[in-house]
Design a protein around this motif. Sequence first.
Motif, PDB file in Angstrom:
ATOM      1  N   PRO A   1     -17.570 -18.937 -62.930  1.00 48.57           N
ATOM      2  CA  PRO A   1     -17.049 -17.753 -61.841  1.00 48.57           C
ATOM      3  C   PRO A   1     -17.838 -17.906 -60.329  1.00 48.57           C
ATOM      4  CG  PRO A   1     -18.530 -16.874 -63.383  1.00 48.57           C
ATOM      5  CD  PRO A   1     -18.157 -18.389 -64.008  1.00 48.57           C
ATOM      6  N   THR A   2     -17.206 -17.499 -59.566  1.00 52.14           N
ATOM      7  CA  THR A   2     -17.984 -17.557 -58.213  1.00 52.14           C
ATOM      8  C   THR A   2     -18.428 -16.355 -57.948  1.00 52.14           C
ATOM      9  OG1 THR A   2     -15.947 -18.979 -57.296  1.00 52.14           O
ATOM     10  CG2 THR A   2     -17.307 -17.773 -55.691  1.00 52.14           C
ATOM     11  N   LEU A   3     -20.000 -16.272 -57.374  1.00 52.11           N
ATOM     12  CA  LEU A   3     -20.711 -15.269 -57.337  1.00 52.11           C
ATOM     13  C   LEU A   3     -20.641 -15.099 -55.687  1.00 52.11           C
ATOM     14  CD1 LEU A   3     -23.799 -16.064 -59.536  1.00 52.11           C
ATOM     15  CD2 LEU A   3     -21.891 -14.756 -59.948  1.00 52.11           C
ATOM     16  N   ILE A   4     -19.643 -14.163 -55.342  1.00 55.69           N
ATOM     17  CA  ILE A   4     -19.246 -14.160 -53.846  1.00 55.69           C
ATOM     18  C   ILE A   4     -20.309 -13.106 -53.317  1.00 55.69           C
ATOM     19  CG2 ILE A   4     -16.703 -14.667 -54.163  1.00 55.69           C
ATOM     20  CD1 ILE A   4     -16.257 -11.943 -53.830  1.00 55.69           C
ATOM     21  N   HIS A   5     -20.940 -12.278 -54.007  1.00 53.84           N
ATOM     22  CA  HIS A   5     -21.885 -11.256 -53.548  1.00 53.84           C
ATOM     23  C   HIS A   5     -23.248 -11.881 -53.320  1.00 53.84           C
ATOM     24  CE1 HIS A   5     -18.506  -8.081 -53.340  1.00 53.84           C
ATOM     25  NE2 HIS A   5     -18.244  -8.517 -54.431  1.00 53.84           N
ATOM     26  N   LEU A   6     -23.523 -12.722 -54.014  1.00 56.32           N
ATOM     27  CA  LEU A   6     -25.023 -13.160 -54.237  1.00 56.32           C
ATOM     28  C   LEU A   6     -25.452 -13.754 -52.941  1.00 56.32           C
ATOM     29  CD1 LEU A   6     -27.195 -13.699 -56.432  1.00 56.32           C
ATOM     30  CD2 LEU A   6     -26.428 -15.889 -56.388  1.00 56.32           C
TER      31      LEU A   6
ATOM     32  N   LYS B   1     -23.459 -23.968 -56.427  1.00 57.74           N
ATOM     33  CA  LYS B   1     -21.980 -24.258 -56.319  1.00 57.74           C
ATOM     34  C   LYS B   1     -21.398 -23.058 -56.381  1.00 57.74           C
ATOM     35  CE  LYS B   1     -18.216 -26.994 -58.099  1.00 57.74           C
ATOM     36  NZ  LYS B   1     -17.946 -27.652 -56.895  1.00 57.74           N
ATOM     37  N   CYS B   2     -21.601 -22.129 -57.333  1.00 57.66           N
ATOM     38  CA  CYS B   2     -20.904 -21.022 -57.504  1.00 57.66           C
ATOM     39  C   CYS B   2     -21.255 -19.773 -56.678  1.00 57.66           C
ATOM     40  CB  CYS B   2     -20.848 -20.568 -59.058  1.00 57.66           C
ATOM     41  SG  CYS B   2     -22.250 -20.188 -59.583  1.00 57.66           S
ATOM     42  N   SER B   3     -22.317 -20.231 -55.586  1.00 53.15           N
ATOM     43  CA  SER B   3     -22.793 -19.219 -54.690  1.00 53.15           C
ATOM     44  C   SER B   3     -22.637 -19.211 -53.400  1.00 53.15           C
ATOM     45  CB  SER B   3     -24.336 -18.871 -54.937  1.00 53.15           C
ATOM     46  OG  SER B   3     -24.690 -18.734 -56.313  1.00 53.15           O
ATOM     47  N   PRO B   4     -21.518 -19.199 -52.904  1.00 55.33           N
ATOM     48  CA  PRO B   4     -20.994 -19.962 -51.375  1.00 55.33           C
ATOM     49  C   PRO B   4     -21.700 -19.206 -50.449  1.00 55.33           C
ATOM     50  CG  PRO B   4     -19.046 -18.672 -52.540  1.00 55.33           C
ATOM     51  CD  PRO B   4     -20.126 -19.037 -53.349  1.00 55.33           C
ATOM     52  N   ASN B   5     -21.961 -17.662 -50.644  1.00 59.55           N
ATOM     53  CA  ASN B   5     -22.558 -16.739 -49.580  1.00 59.55           C
ATOM     54  C   ASN B   5     -24.220 -16.692 -49.828  1.00 59.55           C
ATOM     55  OD1 ASN B   5     -19.805 -16.345 -48.500  1.00 59.55           O
ATOM     56  ND2 ASN B   5     -19.500 -14.777 -50.143  1.00 59.55           N
ATOM     57  N   LEU B   6     -24.742 -17.701 -50.312  1.00 60.09           N
ATOM     58  CA  LEU B   6     -26.011 -17.468 -50.472  1.00 60.09           C
ATOM     59  C   LEU B   6     -26.872 -17.477 -49.044  1.00 60.09           C
ATOM     60  CD1 LEU B   6     -28.299 -17.279 -52.906  1.00 60.09           C
ATOM     61  CD2 LEU B   6     -28.178 -19.875 -52.435  1.00 60.09           C
ATOM     62  N   GLU B   7     -27.790 -16.654 -48.788  1.00 59.45           N
ATOM     63  CA  GLU B   7     -28.478 -16.556 -47.570  1.00 59.45           C
ATOM     64  C   GLU B   7     -29.873 -16.876 -47.750  1.00 59.45           C
ATOM     65  OE1 GLU B   7     -28.050 -12.570 -46.048  1.00 59.45           O
ATOM     66  OE2 GLU B   7     -25.919 -12.794 -45.980  1.00 59.45           O
TER      67      GLU B   7
ATOM     68  N   ASP C   1     -19.303 -31.325 -53.081  1.00 62.68           N
ATOM     69  CA  ASP C   1     -18.274 -30.462 -52.541  1.00 62.68           C
ATOM     70  C   ASP C   1     -18.936 -29.156 -51.975  1.00 62.68           C
ATOM     71  OD1 ASP C   1     -18.345 -29.892 -55.035  1.00 62.68           O
ATOM     72  OD2 ASP C   1     -16.095 -29.001 -55.040  1.00 62.68           O
ATOM     73  N   VAL C   2     -20.348 -28.945 -52.149  1.00 58.77           N
ATOM     74  CA  VAL C   2     -21.099 -27.917 -52.059  1.00 58.77           C
ATOM     75  C   VAL C   2     -21.149 -27.636 -50.658  1.00 58.77           C
ATOM     76  CG1 VAL C   2     -23.329 -26.805 -52.307  1.00 58.77           C
ATOM     77  CG2 VAL C   2     -22.449 -27.726 -54.490  1.00 58.77           C
ATOM     78  N   TRP C   3     -20.846 -26.358 -50.173  1.00 56.85           N
ATOM     79  CA  TRP C   3     -21.151 -26.119 -48.568  1.00 56.85           C
ATOM     80  C   TRP C   3     -21.937 -24.732 -48.615  1.00 56.85           C
ATOM     81  CZ3 TRP C   3     -21.571 -28.980 -44.797  1.00 56.85           C
ATOM     82  CH2 TRP C   3     -21.346 -28.347 -43.274  1.00 56.85           C
ATOM     83  N   LEU C   4     -22.976 -24.527 -47.975  1.00 53.97           N
ATOM     84  CA  LEU C   4     -23.590 -23.266 -48.078  1.00 53.97           C
ATOM     85  C   LEU C   4     -23.621 -22.894 -46.588  1.00 53.97           C
ATOM     86  CD1 LEU C   4     -26.585 -24.168 -50.378  1.00 53.97           C
ATOM     87  CD2 LEU C   4     -24.734 -22.824 -50.880  1.00 53.97           C
TER      88      LEU C   4
END
Length: 369
Positions: A243-248, A272-278, A299-302
Amino acid sequence: MKTRSMYKAERMSLNRLPDPVLETILCLLLTKEAVRTSILLREWRYKWTHIPKLRFELRNTTSELTSDMDMYDVYRVLLLHRGPIHELTLYFDHYWEHYEAFECDQIILHLLRNHTLKKLTLFGLYETEDIWYKLPEPVFALHHLTDPHLCTFDIDHPSIFNGFGSLQKLVLSYVKISTETLLHLLSKCPSLKTLDLHIDDYEHIDSCTINELLKCLPLIEHLTISGDVSQWLVLDSVPQELPTLIHLKYLCLNQYCISGDYGSAFLLALIKCSPNLEHAHLEMEYLLEFSAVKDKYLDVWLAHLNTLDLCFCSSLLEIEFVKFMLARSPKLKKVSILTVVDRKQDAKMVKTLLRAPRASPGVKICTWK
């Protein structure tokens, strides 16, 4: 030497303090000390009975010279307390060697009946690893909790548990808990945004997959995992199905989370599942094998990562991971690396990283020991 008039002036100045300031001061004290302020001034006699934060340290001692509180004293304080109680801290230091946990149950039941407790901190400390104190069942009935911190307890929820609808932060530190209980507990916290998890007893926990764990954390913003998770957290065979952790926004992996083949795959799967990681704080151990697994994560992109904190021993494989992150983080501003290498190796590592391709041209790389 102070005169009587000087002491009187000091007492008068204390009495002029606004009530919110007095409340803040008393909340910073142990409750035992806050109660003692009642002898300072007549006007202060009942000030402590209205503070919303109570902190008790309970120690098992047989010395007649000590003035430590016991559970009876805690109960007396609660009975005399007149205002709402929003935060409670109970620190047990060898206290249950000669006392029953039933006493703690009564304290929690009293709070359940008379107060809307928001933050509960329980430290069930004991030096013998074989002794695990059972978390009092009434804790699971405190439905208004928003921030429980539970340390060194054996946790098992009752058969009837409706969850914590208001809970936003959960700290489980050095706990003994089954996989079934952990997943059920997390699934019953629909508003959970911060999780700090350190399971200390691996022998009695069944394995679960990363997928099963992350599905229980749909709103998670801050995630900290400590300890050797390879003992109980199983990697999913197909990482794309996580699952994508969009809020992480913040990820912290420390204390042997990242080691060996497992650690490399576990780390990359979470990234990979944390695209909005800061912000990421990562402590890496030896024997990492990024080269064996990184091809699955090209394909990971942060897009939002701006701070990367790392702790490692400066092996070539660990440097390869840093280069992997530099190439995929367009907003990265700072990479901070803690190493144990000598100055020559440190300079060589920094030189290698400065020459590496990067998505963010303004990123700063600094090392410290």
